[in-house]
Design a protein around this motif. Structure first.
Motif, PDB file in Angstrom:
ATOM      1  N   PRO A 122       0.842  -1.198   0.000  1.00 60.17           N
ATOM      2  CA  PRO A 122       0.000   0.000   0.000  1.00 60.17           C
ATOM      3  C   PRO A 122       0.877   1.247   0.000  1.00 60.17           C
ATOM      4  CG  PRO A 122      -0.025  -1.074   2.150  1.00 60.17           C
ATOM      5  CD  PRO A 122       0.780  -1.941   1.235  1.00 60.17           C
ATOM      6  N   HIS A 123       0.359   2.333  -0.534  1.00 60.77           N
ATOM      7  CA  HIS A 123       1.086   3.594  -0.619  1.00 60.77           C
ATOM      8  C   HIS A 123       0.523   4.566   0.411  1.00 60.77           C
ATOM      9  CE1 HIS A 123       3.029   2.416  -4.401  1.00 60.77           C
ATOM     10  NE2 HIS A 123       1.904   1.765  -4.603  1.00 60.77           N
ATOM     11  N   VAL A 124       1.386   5.170   1.208  1.00 63.53           N
ATOM     12  CA  VAL A 124       0.952   6.125   2.222  1.00 63.53           C
ATOM     13  C   VAL A 124       0.514   7.405   1.518  1.00 63.53           C
ATOM     14  CG1 VAL A 124       1.653   7.482   4.222  1.00 63.53           C
ATOM     15  CG2 VAL A 124       2.478   5.146   3.962  1.00 63.53           C
ATOM     16  N   VAL A 125      -0.720   7.836   1.767  1.00 59.47           N
ATOM     17  CA  VAL A 125      -1.238   9.058   1.151  1.00 59.47           C
ATOM     18  C   VAL A 125      -1.498  10.162   2.174  1.00 59.47           C
ATOM     19  CG1 VAL A 125      -2.204   7.914  -0.881  1.00 59.47           C
ATOM     20  CG2 VAL A 125      -3.605   8.151   1.171  1.00 59.47           C
ATOM     21  N   ASP A 126      -1.537   9.822   3.474  1.00 52.53           N
ATOM     22  CA  ASP A 126      -1.764  10.836   4.504  1.00 52.53           C
ATOM     23  C   ASP A 126      -1.268  10.313   5.846  1.00 52.53           C
ATOM     24  OD1 ASP A 126      -2.554  13.261   5.560  1.00 52.53           O
ATOM     25  OD2 ASP A 126      -4.668  12.722   5.729  1.00 52.53           O
ATOM     26  N   VAL A 127      -0.905  11.239   6.726  1.00 52.16           N
ATOM     27  CA  VAL A 127      -0.437  10.888   8.068  1.00 52.16           C
ATOM     28  C   VAL A 127      -1.127  11.796   9.075  1.00 52.16           C
ATOM     29  CG1 VAL A 127       1.563  10.749   9.612  1.00 52.16           C
ATOM     30  CG2 VAL A 127       1.838  10.203   7.192  1.00 52.16           C
ATOM     31  N   ASP A 128      -1.636  11.199  10.149  1.00 53.36           N
ATOM     32  CA  ASP A 128      -2.173  11.948  11.289  1.00 53.36           C
ATOM     33  C   ASP A 128      -1.314  11.607  12.494  1.00 53.36           C
ATOM     34  OD1 ASP A 128      -4.448  13.093  10.007  1.00 53.36           O
ATOM     35  OD2 ASP A 128      -5.444  11.151  10.114  1.00 53.36           O
ATOM     36  N   TRP A 129      -1.131  12.560  13.382  1.00 51.91           N
ATOM     37  CA  TRP A 129      -0.347  12.279  14.579  1.00 51.91           C
ATOM     38  C   TRP A 129      -0.820  13.110  15.749  1.00 51.91           C
ATOM     39  CZ3 TRP A 129       2.420  16.418  16.520  1.00 51.91           C
ATOM     40  CH2 TRP A 129       2.620  17.485  15.658  1.00 51.91           C
ATOM     41  N   LYS A 130      -0.589  12.577  16.929  1.00 51.74           N
ATOM     42  CA  LYS A 130      -0.899  13.258  18.185  1.00 51.74           C
ATOM     43  C   LYS A 130       0.208  12.922  19.168  1.00 51.74           C
ATOM     44  CE  LYS A 130      -5.897  13.006  17.719  1.00 51.74           C
ATOM     45  NZ  LYS A 130      -7.145  12.470  18.228  1.00 51.74           N
ATOM     46  N   GLY A 151      -0.954   7.695  12.746  1.00 53.32           N
ATOM     47  CA  GLY A 151      -1.935   7.019  11.900  1.00 53.32           C
ATOM     48  C   GLY A 151      -1.622   7.249  10.432  1.00 53.32           C
ATOM     49  N   PHE A 152      -1.357   6.171   9.696  1.00 46.99           N
ATOM     50  CA  PHE A 152      -1.108   6.253   8.257  1.00 46.99           C
ATOM     51  C   PHE A 152      -2.394   5.911   7.509  1.00 46.99           C
ATOM     52  CE2 PHE A 152       3.511   4.942   9.098  1.00 46.99           C
ATOM     53  CZ  PHE A 152       3.955   6.244   9.030  1.00 46.99           C
ATOM     54  N   THR A 153      -2.741   6.720   6.514  1.00 54.45           N
ATOM     55  CA  THR A 153      -3.812   6.395   5.580  1.00 54.45           C
ATOM     56  C   THR A 153      -3.117   5.906   4.318  1.00 54.45           C
ATOM     57  OG1 THR A 153      -5.181   8.149   6.491  1.00 54.45           O
ATOM     58  CG2 THR A 153      -5.823   7.264   4.344  1.00 54.45           C
ATOM     59  N   MET A 154      -3.452   4.690   3.894  1.00 56.19           N
ATOM     60  CA  MET A 154      -2.762   4.075   2.767  1.00 56.19           C
ATOM     61  C   MET A 154      -3.746   3.707   1.670  1.00 56.19           C
ATOM     62  SD  MET A 154      -0.167   1.715   4.978  1.00 56.19           S
ATOM     63  CE  MET A 154      -1.510   0.892   5.783  1.00 56.19           C
ATOM     64  N   GLU A 155      -3.244   3.710   0.445  1.00 55.72           N
ATOM     65  CA  GLU A 155      -4.055   3.392  -0.710  1.00 55.72           C
ATOM     66  C   GLU A 155      -3.452   2.189  -1.409  1.00 55.72           C
ATOM     67  OE1 GLU A 155      -4.337   6.178  -4.206  1.00 55.72           O
ATOM     68  OE2 GLU A 155      -6.040   6.836  -3.007  1.00 55.72           O
ATOM     69  N   LYS A 156      -4.298   1.252  -1.781  1.00 53.14           N
ATOM     70  CA  LYS A 156      -3.838   0.040  -2.459  1.00 53.14           C
ATOM     71  C   LYS A 156      -4.873  -0.332  -3.505  1.00 53.14           C
ATOM     72  CE  LYS A 156      -2.519  -4.720  -1.529  1.00 53.14           C
ATOM     73  NZ  LYS A 156      -2.295  -5.741  -0.522  1.00 53.14           N
ATOM     74  N   PHE A 157      -4.423  -0.877  -4.616  1.00 56.47           N
ATOM     75  CA  PHE A 157      -5.363  -1.325  -5.631  1.00 56.47           C
ATOM     76  C   PHE A 157      -5.794  -2.743  -5.317  1.00 56.47           C
ATOM     77  CE2 PHE A 157      -6.801  -3.089  -9.632  1.00 56.47           C
ATOM     78  CZ  PHE A 157      -7.664  -2.092 -10.038  1.00 56.47           C
ATOM     79  N   ASP A 158      -7.080  -2.941  -5.151  1.00 57.54           N
ATOM     80  CA  ASP A 158      -7.640  -4.258  -4.866  1.00 57.54           C
ATOM     81  C   ASP A 158      -8.008  -4.910  -6.194  1.00 57.54           C
ATOM     82  OD1 ASP A 158      -9.310  -6.435  -4.267  1.00 57.54           O
ATOM     83  OD2 ASP A 158      -9.966  -5.506  -2.391  1.00 57.54           O
ATOM     84  N   GLU A 159      -7.239  -5.924  -6.585  1.00 60.97           N
ATOM     85  CA  GLU A 159      -7.467  -6.560  -7.880  1.00 60.97           C
ATOM     86  C   GLU A 159      -8.810  -7.281  -7.936  1.00 60.97           C
ATOM     87  OE1 GLU A 159      -4.172  -8.796  -9.427  1.00 60.97           O
ATOM     88  OE2 GLU A 159      -2.731  -7.391  -8.556  1.00 60.97           O
ATOM     89  N   GLY A 160      -9.238  -7.837  -6.823  1.00 57.85           N
ATOM     90  CA  GLY A 160     -10.520  -8.539  -6.785  1.00 57.85           C
ATOM     91  C   GLY A 160     -11.700  -7.616  -7.047  1.00 57.85           C
ATOM     92  N   MET A 161     -11.663  -6.438  -6.422  1.00 57.13           N
ATOM     93  CA  MET A 161     -12.756  -5.474  -6.586  1.00 57.13           C
ATOM     94  C   MET A 161     -12.549  -4.575  -7.799  1.00 57.13           C
ATOM     95  SD  MET A 161     -13.278  -4.460  -2.567  1.00 57.13           S
ATOM     96  CE  MET A 161     -14.324  -3.090  -2.946  1.00 57.13           C
ATOM     97  N   GLY A 162     -11.301  -4.501  -8.283  1.00 56.88           N
ATOM     98  CA  GLY A 162     -11.016  -3.678  -9.456  1.00 56.88           C
ATOM     99  C   GLY A 162     -11.010  -2.192  -9.182  1.00 56.88           C
ATOM    100  N   CYS A 163     -10.679  -1.794  -7.950  1.00 54.50           N
ATOM    101  CA  CYS A 163     -10.650  -0.373  -7.613  1.00 54.50           C
ATOM    102  C   CYS A 163      -9.655  -0.122  -6.480  1.00 54.50           C
ATOM    103  CB  CYS A 163     -12.033   0.129  -7.223  1.00 54.50           C
ATOM    104  SG  CYS A 163     -12.683  -0.668  -5.746  1.00 54.50           S
ATOM    105  N   LYS A 164      -9.423   1.167  -6.202  1.00 54.33           N
ATOM    106  CA  LYS A 164      -8.541   1.529  -5.096  1.00 54.33           C
ATOM    107  C   LYS A 164      -9.244   1.261  -3.776  1.00 54.33           C
ATOM    108  CE  LYS A 164      -6.324   5.355  -7.490  1.00 54.33           C
ATOM    109  NZ  LYS A 164      -6.145   6.804  -7.495  1.00 54.33           N
TER     110      LYS A 164
END
Length: 199
Positions: A122-130, A151-164
């Motif tokens: 997965p690719h990190v697209v956002d980070v939250d921290w406290k 907290g990392f928000t990550m994006e990954k392509f799901d091949e089964g669903m065919g979307c991010k």
């Protein structure tokens, strides 16, 4: 805003030189470029493309791969790409139109390939921290000092669903662990910068 290196822009101007790149060769180079970046193989034999100026054509092909990956990585639309080629790279109207047409058709395939480089990380697209501070603890092994909640928000392509797909990773760490994480991230950035300058 997408930005290509000057050497890449200069190389893309070779698309205007009909003595180096005929219309047929241009179309084949673009077909190969989008096929390779889409996870396929080159569609045309290299020997048939290079003609009398093999070094220039190979340089152009390499820079087409670089430019296409950058356009897709930056989420550029086909119109953005066409305008960029016309204005920033001084590529002629007909070949800019051809490139943007193929880009529109193949963009999703290239994006999927880029998202799944490696073992589908997965690719990190956002980070939250406290930061929390331990004021008092009934545990003897608890050391004082800040506790970082990351907290990392990550994006990954799901091949089964065919979307991010969006995934979340949350963890806590103390000061020492946070310093170790920052050091490793800086080391990774230095390594990537060294690799990009070697290209």
């Amino acid at each position: 805003m997408m930005q290509l290196r000057e050497s890449t822009k200069k190389s893309l101007r070779l698309l205007n030189n009909a003595k180096v790149v005929s219309d047929e060769t241009c179309k084949k180079l673009l077909d190969d470029c989008f096929s390779v970046l889409g996870g396929g193989e080159e569609l045309h034999a290299n020997a048939s493309l290079f003609g009398s100026k093999p070094d220039l054509v190979k340089e152009l092909y390499a820079n087409l791969l670089i430019a296409t990956a950058e356009f897709v990585r930056n989420g550029a639309s086909d119109e953005d790409v066409r305008q960029y080629l016309l204005e920033e790279c001084n590529v002629g109207q007909a070949r800019s139109d051809l490139y943007s047409k193929l880009y529109s058709v193949h963009k999703l395939g290239v994006e999927i390939t880029l998202l799944n480089i490696g073992s589908h990380p997965p690719h990190v697209v956002d980070v939250d921290w406290k930061i929390d501070f331990v004021v008092k603890s009934n545990s003897l092994d608890q050391c004082g000092g800040p506790i970082f909640r990351i907290g990392f928000t990550m994006e990954k392509f799901d091949e089964g669903m065919g979307c991010k797909k969006t995934e979340y990773l949350n963890f806590t760490c103390n000061s020492q662990e946070m310093q170790d994480l920052v050091y490793k991230l800086k080391d990774a950035v230095r390594h990537c910068q060294r690799m990009s300058t070697d290209l």
